[in-house]
Design a protein around this motif. Sequence first.
Motif, short mmCIF file in Angstrom:
data_model
loop_
_atom_site.label_atom_id
_atom_site.label_comp_id
_atom_site.label_asym_id
_atom_site.label_seq_id
_atom_site.Cartn_x
_atom_site.Cartn_y
_atom_site.Cartn_z
N GLU A 126 35.28 33.27 16.04
CA GLU A 126 34.35 33.62 14.97
C GLU A 126 33.59 34.90 15.31
O GLU A 126 33.43 35.79 14.47
CB GLU A 126 33.37 32.48 14.73
N SER A 147 30.15 32.02 6.85
CA SER A 147 29.01 31.11 6.94
C SER A 147 28.29 30.98 5.61
O SER A 147 28.67 31.60 4.61
CB SER A 147 28.03 31.64 7.99
N SER A 166 23.01 30.49 8.23
CA SER A 166 24.00 31.44 8.72
C SER A 166 24.71 30.93 9.97
O SER A 166 25.77 31.43 10.34
CB SER A 166 23.35 32.80 9.01
N THR A 167 24.11 29.93 10.64
CA THR A 167 24.79 29.34 11.81
C THR A 167 25.84 28.32 11.39
O THR A 167 26.65 27.90 12.22
CB THR A 167 23.78 28.65 12.74
N SER A 169 29.10 27.48 9.57
CA SER A 169 30.28 28.19 9.09
C SER A 169 31.50 27.28 9.12
O SER A 169 31.46 26.16 9.65
CB SER A 169 30.54 29.42 9.96
N LYS A 172 32.23 26.25 12.60
CA LYS A 172 31.41 25.16 13.11
C LYS A 172 31.95 23.81 12.62
O LYS A 172 31.91 22.82 13.35
CB LYS A 172 29.95 25.33 12.67
N TRP A 206 22.37 24.10 16.30
CA TRP A 206 22.17 25.05 15.19
C TRP A 206 20.69 25.34 15.00
O TRP A 206 20.31 26.50 14.76
CB TRP A 206 22.75 24.48 13.90
#
Length: 221
Positions: A126, A147, A166-167, A169, A172, A206
Amino acid sequence: MMNNRIEVLRGLLNYHYYTYKLRDSEQVPGVWKKATLLILLSGLVFGVSAYFGIGSEYLSKQLTSVSRAEYEMQKLLFMIGQTILGLFFGAVMIFLPALFFWTLSDLELKKLVAVQLFVIPVLLLEKVLVIPLAILLGLTEISSPFSLGILAQYITGNEFLIQLLSTMSIFKLWIIFIEYKYLKMLMERNPKIILVIVISINLIIWLFAALFSFIQFEKIL
C-alpha cells in the motif's frame, strides 16, 4: 518432527495450505530472521517515500524562507526520521498484534509472529503504490484512492476523523482477512470471537496511527 520454514509470499497467497502447515508444525524456524528483514524493508520503503517528498509538504512552504543548504538539511533529516519511523512501524505491526493474540491464546508466540509476517508485505505494498500516485498526481496519503480519506474530506471538516478514515483502506481489510483466516484455524475458537479480536486490535492501531498523524498535522500548522 515437522520442520516448517516460513515462506512469506506463499503464506500470503495460499493461506489454505499454509494454515495447516503452521498449525501442525512443531518448530517454526526462520521467524526472527524474516521479521528482522521485513522491519528493515519497512524502513527502506518509508525512506524511499520520504526521498520523493511524500509527507513533507510543510517543507515546501519553507522553501522561500530558508537557505538552500538549510532546506536540503531539513529534507535529509526528514528522510532519516521517516526511515526510523518505518523501522518502528514494521516492528509494531509484527509484534504488537502477535503479543495481543498471544495473551488470548495458548499458542506459541513464534506462530503468531509468523502470521504477522504475512501482513507486513500488504501494508508495504500500500505504501509503495501511494508513491507514484503522489509523484504523478500530487495526491497526499490522506487522499489515497485506496482509503476512505477522500470520502471523509467531503463529509467532514474534522481533521482527526479524516486522519482516522484515511487509515482504513482495502489493504487494511485484506490484513484483517489474513489474520482472521489464520487465527480461526490456529486458535480453534468461535469464529465470531476471533473476528472481534482481530478487528479490535486493528481498530486500536488505526486510532493510534490517526492520533499520531493528527498531532503531526497540528505541529505543521
